[in-house]
Enzyme design. Sequence first.
Site, mmCIF file in Angstrom:
data_model
loop_
_atom_site.group_PDB
_atom_site.id
_atom_site.type_symbol
_atom_site.label_atom_id
_atom_site.label_comp_id
_atom_site.label_asym_id
_atom_site.label_seq_id
_atom_site.Cartn_x
_atom_site.Cartn_y
_atom_site.Cartn_z
ATOM 1 N N SER A 132 -52.032 -23.256 16.373
ATOM 2 C CA SER A 132 -52.533 -22.964 15.031
ATOM 3 C C SER A 132 -51.366 -22.811 14.080
ATOM 4 O O SER A 132 -50.288 -22.339 14.466
ATOM 5 C CB SER A 132 -53.354 -21.670 15.032
ATOM 6 O OG SER A 132 -53.641 -21.254 13.711
ATOM 7 N N TYR A 146 -54.312 -12.843 17.068
ATOM 8 C CA TYR A 146 -54.500 -14.291 17.137
ATOM 9 C C TYR A 146 -53.179 -15.014 16.907
ATOM 10 O O TYR A 146 -52.804 -15.917 17.674
ATOM 11 C CB TYR A 146 -55.523 -14.713 16.089
ATOM 12 C CG TYR A 146 -55.803 -16.193 16.055
ATOM 13 C CD1 TYR A 146 -56.576 -16.795 17.035
ATOM 14 C CD2 TYR A 146 -55.305 -16.988 15.018
ATOM 15 C CE1 TYR A 146 -56.841 -18.155 16.999
ATOM 16 C CE2 TYR A 146 -55.572 -18.343 14.961
ATOM 17 C CZ TYR A 146 -56.345 -18.930 15.961
ATOM 18 O OH TYR A 146 -56.597 -20.284 15.910
#
Length: 237
Positions: A132, A146
């Site tokens: 990501s 995350y």
Amino acid sequence: MAGFQGKSVLVLGGSRGIGAAIVRRFAGEGAAVSFTYAGSRDAAERLATETGSMAVQADSADRDAMIARVRESGPLDVLVVNAGVGAFGDPLEQDPDAVDRLIRINVNAPYHAAVEAARRMPEGGRIIVIGSVNGDRIPFPGLAAYAMSKAALQGMARGLARDFGPRGITVNVVQPGPIDTELNPADGPMKDIQHAVMAIKRHGRPEEVAAMVAWLAGPEAGFVTGAMHTIDGGFGA
């Protein structure tokens, strides 16, 4: 197209969104594709029928199950690790069990799957992990766990690239920004906030991510390894 004719491809987390687009791309180019899914049985079965691929239920949080799935897939030419989860919110209030599960799926599973695949992967194999842009940049609060998991993939890829490089096996991370999926729809509540910080003010398409994955898996990317490939419309610029 038949760019991957005769190649064996395993996609971990392939039933929906980016994973499904990756399955379609490789199957459309002639590869023998298998993919895992956790809970989306109907979507997985539809995709398998559509593409001629094989769907196998497996929980990426279960290390031994992941290792077994990779082993049972036989020698792989391409491993794509797409399975991932999010755990967002105030770190002072987050459930520690949810954070630990995130780490098992987003960090432990990619590492163990990559190592197991490399045991039988032929010369010139490809290992590609979907990370990501948040591994590089955290523009909003509530993303610490995350982002930590996605940043960990960067160190993993650099290290395994060194370990597997003598066999011509490449290890790369693809880092999407906002992509139009069920979890982050282009018309969803986060649209305006996300687009405000982007150079190209739209969500990306899963097919665009799949195209980058296909390039990294192909012959033109044989000298590309240990690298992060961001596809985010300038979200992290």
